[in-house]
Design an enzyme around this catalytic site. Structure first.
Site, mmCIF file in Angstrom:
data_model
loop_
_atom_site.group_PDB
_atom_site.id
_atom_site.type_symbol
_atom_site.label_atom_id
_atom_site.label_comp_id
_atom_site.label_asym_id
_atom_site.label_seq_id
_atom_site.Cartn_x
_atom_site.Cartn_y
_atom_site.Cartn_z
ATOM 1 N N SER A 61 0.802 -1.231 0.030
ATOM 2 C CA SER A 61 -0.003 -0.066 0.261
ATOM 3 C C SER A 61 0.807 1.304 0.084
ATOM 4 C CB SER A 61 -0.861 -0.032 1.262
ATOM 5 O OG SER A 61 -0.327 -0.070 2.470
ATOM 6 N N LYS A 84 -6.432 3.879 8.899
ATOM 7 C CA LYS A 84 -5.417 4.934 8.352
ATOM 8 C C LYS A 84 -5.969 6.102 8.330
ATOM 9 C CE LYS A 84 -3.545 1.286 4.894
ATOM 10 N NZ LYS A 84 -3.019 1.017 3.919
#
Length: 832
Positions: free
Chosen positions: A738, A781
């Site tokens: 990611s 996140k």
């Protein structure tokens, strides 16, 4: 047993003697005793001696051997007269001898069997002193004590010992009947000085007396134990008879049997269970209570009779009450609360349905970072459902038997945790919390995660079979709540059986609410403070959240509150003690006729303080309430662990800020890239995993392509520069795809020598063709980005669906930028 010889032998002893080797102990002079002779050579010596003067020499062997020579014998022995010989059927002879005198071998005349030697007779060295007389009396007196109540010493032996009139012969006789090692006896035989010989024998008598004392002590203890056991046995038999006359239960076994029978009769068993229970009960009634199998069967019946076999009591389901309890105990966690209320609604609708095929239980897995309230939530769920609660942890568990139990063939066998829990809660539909399910291991003892497959499978757990119980038991009505920090380590088949509910970390505003409603009241009570004694401002709580407890959970937040309150409690007690001391002194002064204020050290310090603070730097409000502010926090907790300048920023070319998802919750990470002149190379540091290294290679390839095509860099620049890409916190392992767009952005920022937009963070996987692919953990996140004061988050467009799961108060003030291509990322992060 040898006896003192009373046969007078008046005979001149020869200077040479045939020697007979003694395998056992030496024989002393003045003794009349039988000897068995089996060696054919020695038998021939005896026959020759009987045919002659009947005299032989008896010498003990140094080393036992079948064919002894003169070198195998001691040098000192005893001359003996054969009184009688009896032939034995096996060819040997039994002789009765009367020993006469000590001798010493002077010369060997025939070295091998039959051994003949020239001998010298040895006389006793007598000391006619009072000391010898005293030793003689001591020997006789001590031997009388030994011989009393000792069946090994006959009356004839005691009389012989008393009738001996020679001190040396008394010592010899006693040495021959004492239980002394043969080498020690040989040493006594070789001593010619009568006094020294008697002293040595007296030492051995004392040792024998000590042994007899210990023996008597041991015998006494054994007799006492036997007497006690016999007494207990007779008393128990009498008690049985009394109880029998009164019509009472006769023994503990019957009482146990009756108890088990009464318990098990309340349950309607069927099939295999009924047959097994009846067999075990019958076997138990026929067993001897002293047998080892008795305890095994008793424990087994105890487990069976303690389990909740009957259907659960119909429950009173109140959705409103359950919702109130959940809201009172925990802040947020709307997904979990909704799922619990849904479960109750389904239970309420199914309560009157006749079908029994649908399992009544449920299996939920709460996954999230530490400190977000997973474990405490289990107790709240049980309270909201009005059910019993049982919790056990499987963290570090490596033995399958912990889940499914041990087989009864093993000593100390016991059921597994599931059956143990049901035995404790005594209901069939409790709430079971299985903690740390992501931290189980496997070993040669089995795999606990595989054992849990049957427990957590709705199609199988209606007939769960524990190894110890070895009977089908329905655990399908248990509400299972499992907790984990990460799902990566949980086996896929086990994960497939659970309903996963993610618990993200908390942002600072959520921690503020949790502190106000839950943590502060709990901490005040723990530290002996009242609510009206301490006041926390909103600014102070936010300062703790951002400066000292920036992790996803609230565990460190609570620890810091505890630390502050402990120090306030200390100040409060010290202030009270000072005031009590001042009041006591004032009373004493008044009694003595001296009025006026008391000038205590405390009063002096308060007078000198101009800003209204106490000496411990504790601000007070009116009414004596402590005001906790930012200054006080730093006094008690020290400087912030996470100061404002620790917020991760990309403030120079070659830097970018990305978002990561770990078992501890969401986190931000900085990507740094530099270039130095040199031969073309690409270096990666920061403890990256293989997947992240591949993402870095893709990022470099695509950044290089864009730099060559769109930004005017030449291939020569790459050939003459070494590029180094690093992720700080090098001791922490990092992996995953990611960070692809974050690394590519940092590389292009370096190549263009341009800083990325302020307060911009990003996450997304980069493909080799420039596509931005979806990622996981967007909620976590986003929380990490908010803690890092980010204002813009670049995300893959395919993750737009995940934005609906993020609460509005978390998204507030943050702009989300969905992108399909990496070029869109550059437009946002490196405009122009």
């Amino acid at each position: 047993m040898p006896e003192q010889s009373v046969v007078p032998i008046d005979q001149i002893l020869p200077n040479k003697l045939p020697l007979v080797a003694l395998m056992g102990r030496p024989i002393f002079p003045g003794i009349f005793t039988p000897i068995m002779i089996g060696n054919p050579v020695d038998v021939k010596v005896i026959d020759n001696a009987v045919a002659g003067d009947g005299l032989i020499g008896l010498v003990m062997l140094l080393n036992e051997t079948e064919s002894p020579g003169i070198g195998d014998l001691y040098k000192v022995g005893t001359a003996a007269k054969i009184v009688k010989k009896i032939n034995l059927p096996d060819g040997g002879v039994n002789i009765f001898i009367s020993t006469l005198k000590r001798f010493k071998v002077k010369k060997t005349l025939h070295a091998a069997n039959p051994i003949v030697a020239a001998v010298e007779y040895m006389e006793d060295e007598e000391d006619d002193t009072s000391e010898v007389k005293a030793l003689t009396r001591a020997l006789i007196s001590e031997m009388k004590q030994i011989s009393e109540n000792n069946p090994l010493f006959s009356e004839e032996m005691r009389l012989n010992m008393i009738n001996i009139d020679h001190p040396g012969k008394i010592a010899d006789f006693i040495a021959s009947i004492l239980n002394i090692d043969k080498t020690e006896q040989q040493k006594i035989l070789e001593v010619l000085n009568v006094r020294k010989r008697m002293e040595q024998v007296l030492v051995f008598i004392k040792k024998e007396q000590e042994l007899l004392r210990i023996q008597k002590k041991i015998q006494k203890e054994i007799n006492e134990k036997i007497e006690k056991s016999q007494r207990d046995y007779f008393l128990k038999e009498e008690l049985k008879a009394i109880k029998s006359e009164l019509g009472m239960t006769t023994d503990a076994k019957s009482s146990e049997y009756q108890r088990f029978k009464e318990k098990l009769e309340t349950v309607k068993f069927e099939g295999e269970i009924k047959e097994t229970v009846e067999q075990e009960l019958e076997k138990f009634s026929l067993m001897d209570p002293n047998s080892a199998e008795f305890i095994v069967t008793r424990n087994y019946l105890d487990v069976i009779s303690s389990l909740p076999w009957n259907p659960p009591v119909p429950e009173q389901l109140d959705l409103r009450k359950a919702t109130d309890i959940l809201e009172k105990d925990h802040y947020g966690l709307s997904d979990v609360k909704t799922r619990i209320v849904e479960y109750l609604a389904v239970r309420k609708l199914r309560r009157d349905m006749p079908s029994k095929d649908i399992p009544a239980g449920s299996i939920i897995c709460l996954a999230g970072p530490p400190g977000v309230g997973k474990t405490s939530l289990g107790r709240s769920v049980a309270r909201a459902l009005g059910k019993q609660f049982f919790r056990f942890s499987v963290g570090g568990m490596r033995d399958e038997a912990e889940i499914k139990g041990h087989r009864r063939t093993y000593i100390g066998a016991m059921p597994g945790k599931i059956i143990q829990g049901l035995k404790i809660v005594k209901v069939k539909d409790p709430v079971f919390m299985i903690d740390e399910i992501d931290k189980m291991g496997a070993s040669y003892q089995g795999d606990p995660s595989s054992a849990l497959l049957e427990v957590l499978d709705p199609e199988q757990n209606n007939s769960f079979r524990d190894h110890y119980l070895d009977l089908p038991f329905d655990v399908s009505q248990i509400f299972f709540i499992l907790t984990a920090n990460t799902l990566d380590t949980i086996p896929s088949p086990l994960l497939d059986r659970m309903e996963i509910i993610q618990l993200p970390g908390y942002i600072d505003t959520e921690k503020l609410e949790i502190a106000k409603h839950y943590l502060i009241p709990k901490s005040l009570e723990k530290n002996g403070l009242r609510k009206n004694q301490v006041r926390h401002s909103q600014e102070s709580l936010l300062h703790i959240a951002n400066g000292y407890a920036r992790e996803a959970g609230v565990r460190n937040f609570e620890k810091n509150l505890d630390k502050i309150h402990r120090k306030l409690a200390k100040v409060l007690v010290e202030t009270g003690e000072a005031e009590e001391a001042a009041a006591a002194e004032q009373a004493a002064r008044k009694k003595a006729g001296r009025n006026g204020p008391v000038r205590t050290a405390k009063a002096e310090e308060e007078k000198e303080t101009k800003d209204g603070r106490t000496p411990d730097n504790v601000p007070r409000m009116a009414g004596g309430k402590f005001q906790v502010d930012k200054k006080l926090i730093e006094t008690y907790l020290g400087k912030p662990i996470f100061p404002e300048d620790m917020i991760k920023r990309a403030d120079r070319p070659g830097m970018s800020v990305g978002l990561a998802w770990t078992s501890m919750g969401g986190d931000t990470l900085v990507i740094e890239a530099i270039s130095v002149p040199g031969k073309e190379s690409f270096t990666l540091t920061g403890k990256m995993g293989d997947i992240m290294k591949e993402s870095a290679a893709i990022a470099l390839s695509y950044a290089r392509k864009l730099a060559l095509e769109n930004y005017g860099l030449s291939g020569e620049w790459f050939e003459k520069h070494q590029i180094h890409l690093h992720i700080p916190e090098g001791a922490t392992p990092k992996d995953g795809p990611s960070a692809g767009i974050t690394m590519a952005t940092a590389l292009l920022s370096l190549m263009r020598n341009k800083t990325i937009a302020s307060r911009t963070v990003m996450t997304g996987e980069l493909s080799l063709t420039g596509q931005v692919l979806p990622i996981g953990g967007l909620k976590e996140k986003t929380i990490a980005a908010r803690r890092n004061k980010a204002k813009h988050i670049i995300i893959p467009k395919q993750n737009l669906r995940d934005l609906d799961e993020i609460p509005e108060h978390v998204k507030k003030g943050i702009a989300f930028h969905p992108v399909d291509r990496f070029e869109e990322v550059l437009t946002l992060a490196l405009p122009g």
